[in-house]
Design a protein around this motif. Structure first.
Motif, PDB file in Angstrom:
ATOM      1  N   GLN A  85       1.782  -1.468   5.911  1.00  0.00           N
ATOM      2  CA  GLN A  85       2.422  -0.521   6.187  1.00  0.00           C
ATOM      3  C   GLN A  85       2.685  -0.207   7.626  1.00  0.00           C
ATOM      4  O   GLN A  85       3.390   0.231   8.148  1.00  0.00           O
ATOM      5  CB  GLN A  85       1.053   0.078   5.728  1.00  0.00           C
ATOM      6  CG  GLN A  85       1.516   1.676   6.034  1.00  0.00           C
ATOM      7  CD  GLN A  85       0.298   2.422   4.858  1.00  0.00           C
ATOM      8  OE1 GLN A  85      -0.368   2.671   4.818  1.00  0.00           O
ATOM      9  NE2 GLN A  85       0.777   2.895   3.400  1.00  0.00           N
ATOM     10  N   GLU A 110       1.039  -0.945  -0.004  1.00  0.00           N
ATOM     11  CA  GLU A 110      -0.008   0.006  -0.186  1.00  0.00           C
ATOM     12  C   GLU A 110       0.858   0.970  -0.509  1.00  0.00           C
ATOM     13  O   GLU A 110       1.431   1.577   1.183  1.00  0.00           O
ATOM     14  CB  GLU A 110      -1.009  -0.394   1.281  1.00  0.00           C
ATOM     15  CG  GLU A 110      -1.984  -1.138   1.313  1.00  0.00           C
ATOM     16  CD  GLU A 110      -2.434  -2.044   2.577  1.00  0.00           C
ATOM     17  OE1 GLU A 110      -1.965  -0.270   3.565  1.00  0.00           O
ATOM     18  OE2 GLU A 110      -3.193  -2.786   2.443  1.00  0.00           O
ATOM     19  N   ASP A 111       1.064   2.210  -0.961  1.00  0.00           N
ATOM     20  CA  ASP A 111       1.110   3.945  -0.889  1.00  0.00           C
ATOM     21  C   ASP A 111       2.925   3.366  -0.772  1.00  0.00           C
ATOM     22  O   ASP A 111       3.908   4.343  -0.799  1.00  0.00           O
ATOM     23  CB  ASP A 111       1.278   3.912   0.580  1.00  0.00           C
ATOM     24  CG  ASP A 111      -0.653   4.359   0.213  1.00  0.00           C
ATOM     25  OD1 ASP A 111      -0.927   4.985  -0.106  1.00  0.00           O
ATOM     26  OD2 ASP A 111      -1.081   3.916   1.227  1.00  0.00           O
ATOM     27  N   VAL A 135       3.966   5.477  -6.311  1.00  0.00           N
ATOM     28  CA  VAL A 135       3.942   6.868  -6.466  1.00  0.00           C
ATOM     29  C   VAL A 135       4.475   7.128  -5.250  1.00  0.00           C
ATOM     30  O   VAL A 135       5.135   8.943  -5.002  1.00  0.00           O
ATOM     31  CB  VAL A 135       2.486   7.398  -6.490  1.00  0.00           C
ATOM     32  CG1 VAL A 135       2.820   8.608  -7.082  1.00  0.00           C
ATOM     33  CG2 VAL A 135       2.052   7.051  -8.148  1.00  0.00           C
ATOM     34  N   ASN A 136       3.309   7.304  -4.330  1.00  0.00           N
ATOM     35  CA  ASN A 136       4.035   7.631  -2.416  1.00  0.00           C
ATOM     36  C   ASN A 136       5.570   7.429  -1.747  1.00  0.00           C
ATOM     37  O   ASN A 136       6.080   7.911  -1.049  1.00  0.00           O
ATOM     38  CB  ASN A 136       2.900   7.829  -1.693  1.00  0.00           C
ATOM     39  CG  ASN A 136       2.931   8.446  -0.207  1.00  0.00           C
ATOM     40  OD1 ASN A 136       3.333  10.228  -0.530  1.00  0.00           O
ATOM     41  ND2 ASN A 136       2.724   7.515   0.933  1.00  0.00           N
ATOM     42  N   GLY A 137       6.089   6.181  -2.300  1.00  0.00           N
ATOM     43  CA  GLY A 137       7.460   5.946  -1.425  1.00  0.00           C
ATOM     44  C   GLY A 137       6.985   5.705  -0.520  1.00  0.00           C
ATOM     45  O   GLY A 137       7.992   5.351   0.197  1.00  0.00           O
ATOM     46  N   ILE A 184       4.712  -1.765  -7.434  1.00  0.00           N
ATOM     47  CA  ILE A 184       4.098  -2.360  -7.403  1.00  0.00           C
ATOM     48  C   ILE A 184       2.657  -1.216  -6.367  1.00  0.00           C
ATOM     49  O   ILE A 184       2.341  -1.806  -5.164  1.00  0.00           O
ATOM     50  CB  ILE A 184       3.075  -3.100  -7.488  1.00  0.00           C
ATOM     51  CG1 ILE A 184       3.838  -3.974  -8.657  1.00  0.00           C
ATOM     52  CG2 ILE A 184       1.432  -3.383  -7.873  1.00  0.00           C
ATOM     53  CD1 ILE A 184       4.606  -5.565  -8.152  1.00  0.00           C
ATOM     54  N   ASP A 185       1.698  -0.237  -6.582  1.00  0.00           N
ATOM     55  CA  ASP A 185       0.336   0.340  -5.590  1.00  0.00           C
ATOM     56  C   ASP A 185      -0.210  -0.934  -5.574  1.00  0.00           C
ATOM     57  O   ASP A 185      -1.014  -1.283  -6.797  1.00  0.00           O
ATOM     58  CB  ASP A 185       0.186   1.562  -5.850  1.00  0.00           C
ATOM     59  CG  ASP A 185       1.178   2.787  -5.324  1.00  0.00           C
ATOM     60  OD1 ASP A 185       1.896   2.332  -3.986  1.00  0.00           O
ATOM     61  OD2 ASP A 185       1.138   3.815  -5.496  1.00  0.00           O
ATOM     62  N   THR A 186      -0.564  -1.550  -4.656  1.00  0.00           N
ATOM     63  CA  THR A 186      -1.766  -2.539  -4.689  1.00  0.00           C
ATOM     64  C   THR A 186      -3.000  -2.048  -4.316  1.00  0.00           C
ATOM     65  O   THR A 186      -3.057  -0.672  -3.533  1.00  0.00           O
ATOM     66  CB  THR A 186      -1.197  -3.681  -3.697  1.00  0.00           C
ATOM     67  OG1 THR A 186      -1.696  -3.309  -2.463  1.00  0.00           O
ATOM     68  CG2 THR A 186      -0.078  -4.621  -3.925  1.00  0.00           C
ATOM     69  N   PRO A 187      -3.775  -2.513  -4.613  1.00  0.00           N
ATOM     70  CA  PRO A 187      -5.588  -2.238  -3.405  1.00  0.00           C
ATOM     71  C   PRO A 187      -5.367  -1.874  -1.974  1.00  0.00           C
ATOM     72  O   PRO A 187      -4.283  -3.410  -1.892  1.00  0.00           O
ATOM     73  CB  PRO A 187      -6.508  -3.408  -3.695  1.00  0.00           C
ATOM     74  CG  PRO A 187      -6.070  -2.949  -5.477  1.00  0.00           C
ATOM     75  CD  PRO A 187      -4.007  -3.640  -5.434  1.00  0.00           C
ATOM     76  N   LEU A 188      -5.864  -1.917  -1.359  1.00  0.00           N
ATOM     77  CA  LEU A 188      -5.470  -1.476   0.540  1.00  0.00           C
ATOM     78  C   LEU A 188      -6.197  -3.026   0.684  1.00  0.00           C
ATOM     79  O   LEU A 188      -7.783  -3.321   1.129  1.00  0.00           O
ATOM     80  CB  LEU A 188      -6.618  -0.827   1.206  1.00  0.00           C
ATOM     81  CG  LEU A 188      -6.282  -0.395   2.136  1.00  0.00           C
ATOM     82  CD1 LEU A 188      -7.268   1.211   2.280  1.00  0.00           C
ATOM     83  CD2 LEU A 188      -6.181  -0.950   2.884  1.00  0.00           C
ATOM     84  N   ALA A 189      -5.294  -3.941   0.610  1.00  0.00           N
ATOM     85  CA  ALA A 189      -5.768  -5.076   1.468  1.00  0.00           C
ATOM     86  C   ALA A 189      -5.027  -6.509   1.367  1.00  0.00           C
ATOM     87  O   ALA A 189      -4.194  -6.498   0.419  1.00  0.00           O
ATOM     88  CB  ALA A 189      -7.052  -6.096  -0.045  1.00  0.00           C
ATOM     89  N   GLU A 190      -4.324  -6.266   3.025  1.00  0.00           N
ATOM     90  CA  GLU A 190      -3.190  -7.272   3.645  1.00  0.00           C
ATOM     91  C   GLU A 190      -3.575  -9.155   3.208  1.00  0.00           C
ATOM     92  O   GLU A 190      -2.725  -9.053   2.815  1.00  0.00           O
ATOM     93  CB  GLU A 190      -3.830  -7.116   4.776  1.00  0.00           C
ATOM     94  CG  GLU A 190      -3.110  -5.703   4.800  1.00  0.00           C
ATOM     95  CD  GLU A 190      -4.119  -4.761   5.536  1.00  0.00           C
ATOM     96  OE1 GLU A 190      -5.305  -5.520   4.822  1.00  0.00           O
ATOM     97  OE2 GLU A 190      -4.573  -3.703   4.831  1.00  0.00           O
ATOM     98  N   VAL A 227       4.693   4.640   3.215  1.00  0.00           N
ATOM     99  CA  VAL A 227       4.842   6.312   4.132  1.00  0.00           C
ATOM    100  C   VAL A 227       5.640   6.814   5.102  1.00  0.00           C
ATOM    101  O   VAL A 227       5.515   7.500   5.674  1.00  0.00           O
ATOM    102  CB  VAL A 227       3.359   5.482   5.108  1.00  0.00           C
ATOM    103  CG1 VAL A 227       2.541   5.602   4.397  1.00  0.00           C
ATOM    104  CG2 VAL A 227       3.586   4.215   5.876  1.00  0.00           C
TER     105      VAL A 227
END
Lengths: 328, 370
Positions: free
Chosen positions: A83, A30-31, A34-36, A55-61, A38
């Motif tokens: 995260q 997650e993030d 693009v965000n590098g 890869i930015d994934t959907p929010l799903a662990e 948190v």
């Protein structure tokens, strides 16, 4: 060539090195793109290696870990970022029921060599469920390797080793130490063992075991003990929590005859209990005092305004050391 | 309206454009023009009350960011941009109803009556910031994503088993719809035909990840049909539309009509939290200008009220002054109240404190030393 890096930079560097040299390595979470990340542990990596590899994934662990297992099964080396460690709870079934057992239940036919990186621990004024230390859950699950570096050099070298080893690795990053200091970190590839503890100070009077963010606390307490009582503690950074480096643990206690174990996870059924049991099993005749654990209290990590009181402090560790060295 | 793609370069912005281009219930246009037939379902008093509350929570939100910047509060999750979605939904609930908010839904919780001081204390990391008054069935902010939707399901189930007409109202974001618990919650609610409203504030971003990377479907509301429930897509920056959608869904749930999934399409104007830097993943400057002009829910309702003669600059000034006093007074109370004592961490772990915890509590009381 070396550079002075903090732990976040060292972790980023390890990912950079492996992304460059091994095209099976993927970074996902997650993030992280693009965000590098948190904490910026993946800063700039998507720009450098593209969105197919960082890869930015959907929010799903569960999705992140479960699909990493599938990627690993089919030839990739995924490095999944969770995260904050407690965010892993929805993904635990994938960790416990699948990642840990893939090799075993397929009799070695398939493996799941993935790395799950997660910042962990308290002391950063985080909101609820951003501060947990869950290492014992993972150490308790056969099939997983669990490591927790305490400095930038180890973080890079161990992360590179983790990406190369053919087992799933839970890679725990002490959030409190992310930017706590810099250290000379070699450029390029190097490896630090996933199975060896490191003796940080040589001591005669008591062995002091710690890992992650408790290492600097242990070092300060040892210094204080020396100053106040002229006694020397042998501080050992375990680094590898599964497997434990039995040899280093036992040889130290055989020398000092005393042991204090520090961890910020809750005391009950924490890894300190396992180390104490190991000493009881194999070094009981060397012990000159009861084994002491200095740990987080058996309460949920409280809101940040009082989290410092939850954590083992230098004072609490020092008190534990004194109790042990004075017992006879 | 400007063509979105003239201004918005980032993929996340494209997805937002896509979102707003899909049909959604809208009563009030950004310029304050309204569909009179639908607007007539809401009384003038209700409109004014919603506006006042939206302005109140916005000023609160801004004050919290300032307090965080001054080091007086911890990491804070701002909601500016989502006032209509939160306020206009929360006003539809009755006291006995159950509310399950996330960490960004304190505007909704305050609308339901959670004291401002409690919200301050929560973000100060004080233990009593988690305490909810006995008369309100509001849970503290849920930090894990989508997990609380199942609690809403269970609470609604209990109500149905006891033949009570209470409703569970669950707040969550677009990111939450990617979690497995979202699916499980909606499926249970559908199978057991439970009085739950799943209220999704689709603000376009899960921290940095735009909705287009969260879901290959441009809409969340559509998923309702897969669970055998109704779905409503609503302009989340239109307080009147949110109000009508929520009223309808709650009324239906209360009367045995089962669950509803509402997707309120909205925007988070600011950062994910005060620890986040949105300029890393979106053109924040363009957003500040464009989104505030085109999508500001507070401004939109004010335009409507003004056009109906229900509001003017004078009333605005008076209300801002009144809220300003409240913000300051509540803050002063929040800091005047004793801070949490470390020893309180041992309370409420178990119904009765086990012996080993008693020992640890004593240890801490004695300075934490052995």
């Amino acid at each position: 060539m070396t550079r002075m890096l903090n732990m976040v930079q060292a972790i980023r560097d390890a990912l950079d090195v492996k992304l460059a040299e091994d095209n099976r390595v993927l970074v996902l979470g997650e993030d992280v793109g693009v965000n590098g990340g948190v904490f910026r542990a993946t800063d700039g990596l998507q720009d450098k290696y593209g969105p197919e590899r960082v890869i930015d994934t959907p929010l799903a662990e569960s999705g992140i870990i479960g699909s990493s297992i599938g990627l690993a099964l089919n030839g990739f080396r995924p490095v999944a970022e969770i995260q904050f460690l407690a965010f892993i709870f929805p993904g635990l079934e994938q960790v416990f029921a699948h990642a840990a057992r893939m090799r075993y239940r397929t009799r070695g036919r398939f493996t799941a060599p993935l790395v799950i990186r997660a910042p962990y621990g308290a002391g950063i004024r985080g909101p609820e469920l951003h501060s947990e230390s869950l290492e014992s859950l993972f150490a308790h699950t056969p099939g997983l390797r669990v490591v927790a570096p305490s400095n930038p050099y180890d973080a890079k070298g161990m992360l590179i080793s983790a990406m190369e080893v053919d087992d799933p690795v839970i890679f725990l990053e002490p959030t409190r130490l992310y930017r706590a200091g810099t250290r000379d970190v070699p450029e390029g590839s190097y490896r630090v063992s996933l199975e060896k503890a490191e003796r940080l100070t040589e001591g005669r009077d008591v062995s002091l075991f710690a890992w992650g963010a408790m290492v600097p606390v242990a070092l300060r307490a040892a210094e204080q003990l020396e100053k106040e009582q002229g006694l020397s503690a042998e501080v050992i950074d375990l680094r590898s929590l599964m497997p434990l480096d039995k040899e280093t643990i036992l040889s130290s206690v055989e020398k000092t005859g005393r042991a204090v174990i520090v961890h910020e996870a809750h005391q009950t059924a924490g890894l300190g209990a396992e180390i104490a049991a190991l000493l009881a099993d194999e070094a009981v005749w060397c012990l000159r005092a009861p084994i002491k654990r200095v740990a987080g209290f058996d309460v949920p990590v409280p809101p940040f305004s009082v989290e410092d009181a939850y954590l083992p402090t230098t004072e609490r560790v020092l008190a534990g050391l004194k109790e042990v060295v004075m017992a006879e | 309206m400007l063509a979105e793609n003239e201004l918005l370069q980032h993929p996340g912005f494209t997805s937002a454009a896509e979102l707003t281009a899909l049909p959604a219930l809208r009563v009030v246009q950004p310029d304050g023009q309204a569909n009179e037939e639908l607007l007539s379902r809401v009384s003038d008093e209700e409109l004014i009350a919603m506006y006042q509350q939206m302005l109140r929570v916005r000023l609160f939100d801004r004050k919290c960011i300032a307090l965080q910047r001054q080091g007086k509060m911890g990491t804070y999750a701002p909601f500016e941009g989502q006032e209509a979605a939160q306020v206009a939904s929360a006003v539809c609930l009755a006291n006995k109803d159950w509310m399950f908010p996330t960490y960004r839904d304190h505007a909704a919780a305050m609308t339901r009556g959670l004291p401002m001081q409690t919200v301050y204390r929560y973000w100060m990391g004080q233990m009593d910031g988690f305490s909810v008054p006995d008369e309100l069935n509001i849970l503290p902010p849920c930090v894990p994503i989508a997990t609380h939707l199942l609690h809403g399901v269970g609470a609604a189930w209990a109500a149905r088993l006891r033949d009570e007409d209470t409703v569970s109202f669950c707040y969550f974001g677009d990111g939450a719809t990617s979690e497995g618990d979202f699916h499980e919650a909606l499926n249970f609610a559908g199978v057991f035909h439970l009085p739950v409203v799943f209220f999704c504030q689709n603000n376009g971003f899960a921290i940095s990840v735009p909705f287009a990377r969260q879901s290959a479907s441009p809409t969340i509301a559509k998923r309702a049909s897969a669970y055998g429930m109704d779905g409503i897509r609503v302009d989340g920056n239109d307080a009147v539309a949110v109000y009508l959608a929520c009223q309808t869904a709650i009324h239906k749930a209360r009367n045995g009509g089962g669950p509803t999934l509402i997707e309120a399409v909205t925007q988070r104007f600011g950062a994910h939290t005060t620890a986040d830097d949105p300029t890393r993943y979106r053109d924040q400057a363009a957003m500040n200008e464009e989104w505030r002009r085109e999508r500001d829910a507070v401004q939109r309702l004010r335009l409507l009220l003004t056009s109906k003669g229900l509001w003017d600059d004078n009333r605005e000034e008076q209300w801002i002054a009144k809220v300003g006093n409240e913000l300051v007074n509540a803050w002063e109370e929040a800091v005047a109240k004793p801070f949490s004592e470390p020893i309180e961490m041992f309370d409420h772990v178990y119904s009765k404190m086990p012996a080993h915890l008693e020992e640890q509590k004593k240890l801490l009381a004695g300075g934490g030393l052995a």
